[in-house]
Design a protein around this motif. Structure first.
Motif, PDB file in Angstrom:
ATOM      1  N   ASP A   5      41.702  34.480  31.901  1.00  0.00           N
ATOM      2  CA  ASP A   5      40.313  34.360  32.305  1.00  0.00           C
ATOM      3  C   ASP A   5      39.759  33.035  31.788  1.00  0.00           C
ATOM      4  O   ASP A   5      40.487  32.207  31.230  1.00  0.00           O
ATOM      5  CB  ASP A   5      39.484  35.570  31.861  1.00  0.00           C
ATOM      6  N   THR A  13      47.008  40.661  36.548  1.00  0.00           N
ATOM      7  CA  THR A  13      47.178  40.488  37.991  1.00  0.00           C
ATOM      8  C   THR A  13      48.290  39.471  38.211  1.00  0.00           C
ATOM      9  O   THR A  13      48.413  38.501  37.449  1.00  0.00           O
ATOM     10  CB  THR A  13      45.886  40.028  38.683  1.00  0.00           C
ATOM     11  N   ALA A  18      43.542  36.250  43.161  1.00  0.00           N
ATOM     12  CA  ALA A  18      42.701  37.245  42.487  1.00  0.00           C
ATOM     13  C   ALA A  18      42.158  36.696  41.166  1.00  0.00           C
ATOM     14  O   ALA A  18      40.975  36.868  40.847  1.00  0.00           O
ATOM     15  CB  ALA A  18      43.492  38.521  42.247  1.00  0.00           C
ATOM     16  N   GLU A  20      41.733  33.526  40.251  1.00  0.00           N
ATOM     17  CA  GLU A  20      40.769  32.439  40.469  1.00  0.00           C
ATOM     18  C   GLU A  20      39.428  32.982  40.946  1.00  0.00           C
ATOM     19  O   GLU A  20      38.368  32.555  40.472  1.00  0.00           O
ATOM     20  CB  GLU A  20      41.337  31.452  41.490  1.00  0.00           C
ATOM     21  N   ARG A  21      39.458  33.927  41.887  1.00  0.00           N
ATOM     22  CA  ARG A  21      38.192  34.471  42.395  1.00  0.00           C
ATOM     23  C   ARG A  21      37.494  35.312  41.324  1.00  0.00           C
ATOM     24  O   ARG A  21      36.265  35.355  41.270  1.00  0.00           O
ATOM     25  CB  ARG A  21      38.435  35.308  43.650  1.00  0.00           C
ATOM     26  N   TYR A  22      38.260  35.962  40.470  1.00  0.00           N
ATOM     27  CA  TYR A  22      37.663  36.713  39.366  1.00  0.00           C
ATOM     28  C   TYR A  22      36.952  35.775  38.401  1.00  0.00           C
ATOM     29  O   TYR A  22      35.808  36.024  37.998  1.00  0.00           O
ATOM     30  CB  TYR A  22      38.738  37.504  38.625  1.00  0.00           C
ATOM     31  N   GLU A  42      36.587  39.435  46.874  1.00  0.00           N
ATOM     32  CA  GLU A  42      37.802  38.710  47.268  1.00  0.00           C
ATOM     33  C   GLU A  42      38.902  38.876  46.221  1.00  0.00           C
ATOM     34  O   GLU A  42      40.092  38.987  46.562  1.00  0.00           O
ATOM     35  CB  GLU A  42      37.475  37.229  47.480  1.00  0.00           C
ATOM     36  N   ALA A  43      38.513  38.924  44.946  1.00  0.00           N
ATOM     37  CA  ALA A  43      39.502  39.140  43.892  1.00  0.00           C
ATOM     38  C   ALA A  43      40.148  40.513  44.030  1.00  0.00           C
ATOM     39  O   ALA A  43      41.376  40.656  43.930  1.00  0.00           O
ATOM     40  CB  ALA A  43      38.841  39.008  42.522  1.00  0.00           C
ATOM     41  N   ALA A  53      38.601  43.154  38.139  1.00  0.00           N
ATOM     42  CA  ALA A  53      37.816  42.763  39.317  1.00  0.00           C
ATOM     43  C   ALA A  53      36.933  43.920  39.766  1.00  0.00           C
ATOM     44  O   ALA A  53      35.750  43.738  40.074  1.00  0.00           O
ATOM     45  CB  ALA A  53      38.745  42.321  40.446  1.00  0.00           C
TER      46      ALA A  53
END
Length: 439
Positions: A5, A13, A18, A20-22, A42-43, A53
């Motif tokens: 993170d 994940t 996932a 990056e979008r998180y 999206e994540a 997510a």
């Protein structure tokens, strides 16, 4: 290679998308910026088994007062965490689940323990902080100090360039009486990330508490037009500008800000902000002797009635009482105050007897029973912090007491209270506030 993170904690994940979008979604959530929901969706779509997510999306649903969706997403998070999450992720989901399922005392206990184990897990660390956090709504009289203590305990884990931590550390200090330090910290947070509504909010509070209302007004005027009106803090940050206008006696500007940004039909904020901002700003206008245009009180009350129908949420109860008293709903005030008293007697209202007391004082004030109002409020004045929220939000209760004292002939007591505020915010000496509250 492990996916991390934003603050270096591992994520369960296998999807780069996932992760990056998180990261982006959490940044947007923590800065109260539009787009968080889409990024987190999206994540989760990129990895349906990515527990964090789902958990962050559940948190966002809770912030937006969407309880059914929040419960569904936190259940999905718990299932995913049980299958493939780490100890941290399972604890993270558990804390958020306690919040979403209405167990704030247990959530606070677990959040503090989680923060001791994983201090850089900021979505959990954020839960006790802020005006509407677990500390603020715990019923504690010293929640301002508790937030400072929590931030300082974990400050060594963040350094000088974490915009999120600086935001909340600054806000905590400003609310706890160190407005200058709070302003410096919040300013650094804002400089690091200008697309951060929470930093502007923290900075506005620090300026207000430090007697620099005009600085807050300039900050908000320059920044707010770039913040989407759908942002959760758009209306509330505008409310701060309206307070500055009122302090310098410009009721016309305060009403214009209310009409354009704050009233329920204009604000897309959290329901508790929309209701309390409307109630407290209109109450200030009326109390200071300004005319509130026809229909504004009724519209605010109509918005609030289905959202906060039951007693038991102290901060909301107080503002619901202001709305009911101002619209002549005496039965509504008495019904809520009676229900709150029963909760106090049963030991199930953490904020305690100050809450029904404020409700009854509001009704006495509207009915012109100023001595009764002052008699109710004076003994509990030191307990008002228990309702939560910020100092700027709770100040409406102090205003009511000052006015009630003045209008009941207790000018010395009223001026003693006002002088304490002037000491805290010396810029008030240059406003018309004092003349406005003279009967």
């Amino acid at each position: 290679m492990a996916r991390l993170d934003r603050r270096g904690l591992p994520l369960s994940t296998a999807s780069d998308v996932a992760a990056e979008r998180y990261r982006e979604g959490v940044d947007l959530l923590l800065s109260a910026w539009p787009g968080a929901a889409e990024a987190l969706d999206e994540a989760a779509a990129a990895d349906p088994d990515f527990a964090l997510a789902h958990a962050a999306r559940a948190r966002l649903h809770a912030i937006r007062a969407e309880p059914a969706q929040a419960r569904a997403r936190i259940a999905a998070a718990a299932e995913a965490a049980a299958r493939s999450g780490t100890d941290r992720e399972r604890s993270h989901v558990e804390v958020l689940s306690l919040v979403i399922h209405g167990q704030p005392a247990r959530a606070l206990e677990r959040a503090l323990a989680h923060a001791d184990a994983w201090p850089r897990d900021v979505l959990v660390l954020s839960l006790p902080l802020g005006a509407f956090g677990l500390f603020a709504f715990s019923g504690m009289a010293d929640h301002d100090q508790a937030r400072v203590d929590l931030c300082e305990r974990h400050a060594r884990h963040f350094g000088e360039d974490d915009w999120w931590f600086l935001t909340y550390r600054g806000w905590a200090h400003a609310e706890n009486g160190a407005a200058g330090l709070g302003r410096d910290l919040a300013q650094r947070a804002f400089d690091l990330r200008r697309a951060n509504a929470n930093a502007v909010h923290a900075l506005s509070h620090a300026m207000f508490e430090g007697g620099a209302g005009e600085d807050a007004d300039r900050l908000i005027a320059g920044w707010l037009p770039g913040y989407d009106r759908g942002g959760t803090l758009h209306g509330h940050i505008a409310w701060h500008a309206a307070l500055v206008a009122l302090e310098r006696g410009d009721a016309g500007r305060a009403l214009a800000i209310y009409a354009d940004h704050v009233q329920p039909s204009a604000s897309a904020g959290m329901a508790v902000n929309v209701m309390s901002d409307a109630a407290s700003l209109l109450w200030r206008l009326r109390s200071y002797g300004h005319t509130v245009p026809e229909g504004l009180w009724e519209a605010a009350a109509a918005y609030a009635a289905p959202v906060f129908p039951q007693a038991g949420f102290a901060f909301a109860d107080v503002h619901m009482a202001l709305l009911a008293a101002a619209t002549g709903d005496k039965a509504g005030v008495e019904q809520r105050a009676t229900a709150l008293t029963r909760l106090v007697e049963a030991g199930s209202l953490a904020a305690g007897p100050v809450v029904p007391a404020i409700c009854r004082a509001a009704l006495a004030f509207v009915e012109g029973d100023y001595a009764v109002c002052a008699g109710i409020l004076e003994p509990v004045a030191g307990e008002v912090t228990r309702i939560g929220g910020s100092g700027a939000q709770r100040e409406v209760i102090e205003d009511t007491l000052i006015l009630a004292l003045m209008r009941s002939g207790e000018a010395a007591e009223a001026h003693a209270l006002l002088n304490r505020r002037l000491h805290r915010r010396p810029s008030l000496r240059d406003t018309r506030w004092l003349s406005q509250i003279t009967p």
